[in-house]
Design an enzyme around this catalytic site. Sequence first.
Site, short mmCIF file in Angstrom:
data_model
loop_
_atom_site.label_atom_id
_atom_site.label_comp_id
_atom_site.label_asym_id
_atom_site.label_seq_id
_atom_site.Cartn_x
_atom_site.Cartn_y
_atom_site.Cartn_z
N HIS A 124 0.81 -1.22 0.00
CA HIS A 124 0.00 0.00 0.00
C HIS A 124 0.85 1.27 0.00
CE1 HIS A 124 -3.52 -2.44 0.38
NE2 HIS A 124 -3.26 -2.83 1.61
N ASP A 161 -2.98 -10.71 -1.99
CA ASP A 161 -3.54 -10.19 -0.75
C ASP A 161 -5.02 -9.85 -1.01
OD1 ASP A 161 -2.15 -8.68 1.89
OD2 ASP A 161 -4.03 -7.75 1.26
N HIS A 163 -6.50 -7.28 -0.23
CA HIS A 163 -6.60 -5.86 -0.55
C HIS A 163 -5.80 -5.54 -1.81
CE1 HIS A 163 -7.01 -6.23 3.93
NE2 HIS A 163 -8.12 -5.56 3.63
N ASP A 237 -4.72 -12.90 3.99
CA ASP A 237 -6.04 -12.36 4.36
C ASP A 237 -7.21 -12.67 3.43
OD1 ASP A 237 -4.87 -10.59 2.57
OD2 ASP A 237 -4.82 -8.88 3.94
ZN LIG Z 1 -4.26 -7.11 3.03
#
Ligand SMILES: [Zn+2]
Length: 310
Positions: A124, A161, A163, A237
């Site tokens: 990120h 991931d 995200h 995740d």
């Molecule tokens: Zn994540």
Amino acid sequence: MRSMSSAAVVVHTPGYFCDIGPHVFPVEKFARVRADLVNGREIEAGQLVEPAPAARENLLLAHTPEYLDDLDALRWTHRTHMSELPLKAEIVRAYRLAAEGTTLAARGALEHGCGINLGGGFHHASADRAEGFCYLNDLAVAVRVLQREGRIRRAAVVDLDVHQGNGTALIFHGDQTVFTLSIHQEMNYPMPKPPSTLDVGLADGTGDEEYLRQLDPALDAVWAFAPEIVLYQAGADPYVEDQLGGLALTLAGLEARDRRVLEGCARRVIPAVVTLGGGYARRFEDTVSIHARTCRIALAAAEAGARRPA
Ligand SMILES: [Zn+2]
């Protein structure tokens, strides 16, 4: 005869742990994954490589000087305030260690077929901004260091991931030498999602079968790009029991995911780098065992690749 893990470099330092206070991000997982692999005799403690903090000149390949100055001065600015972490020297140091760790794992992968960083995957962070528990983008730093050293030209980042890998996407946007794949939950952080080379946004509650059905053609696009190295962000995740994810993969589904990526690399003799990424399972032990199994699959795939007759 080769030992079990002679085809892989494994990187870790106790410095990956830093005190971030009460937090959903279980920073103690890095040492626990290491202990799991050492206790299971998958790796020997003496085989582990310890990174130093990444040099500023390496970080500058992926980050702006203004942002790095903010981190050095521990300054709370518009560039640092979205980290969702405290800003302390020990924490910034942990991210510099992770950036060097992924770089060492990537150099090791080029030499031995596989490199594992028992940390990293901080996807990120973008060039001039911290976000989502990420201060420095170790994946981007590693790719750019290897390119600067002339060791590779083309790289792929396979980010699984839950995200989307927004920081990685932004850093490599418009760079034809790096293929970024992100397969994630569409209705989850980050919003908006800057485009990766290929984004696959999955519906809430997507389970094993549908996930793997979407993974296969996405990986085919990666193989078609012909990368000289694959950096795998193996977030734990997408797991059904994750507190920050809304997908529904089982432990078996995550294992199948890892095999598709890592055995796919080994079969094609593409050096593979594992980074751990996110993982916020209700039971901490689940996060540790998901990450440890990813590493086991990487070690076995690399070993099988090393045994293949030339
Ligand atoms: Zn994540």
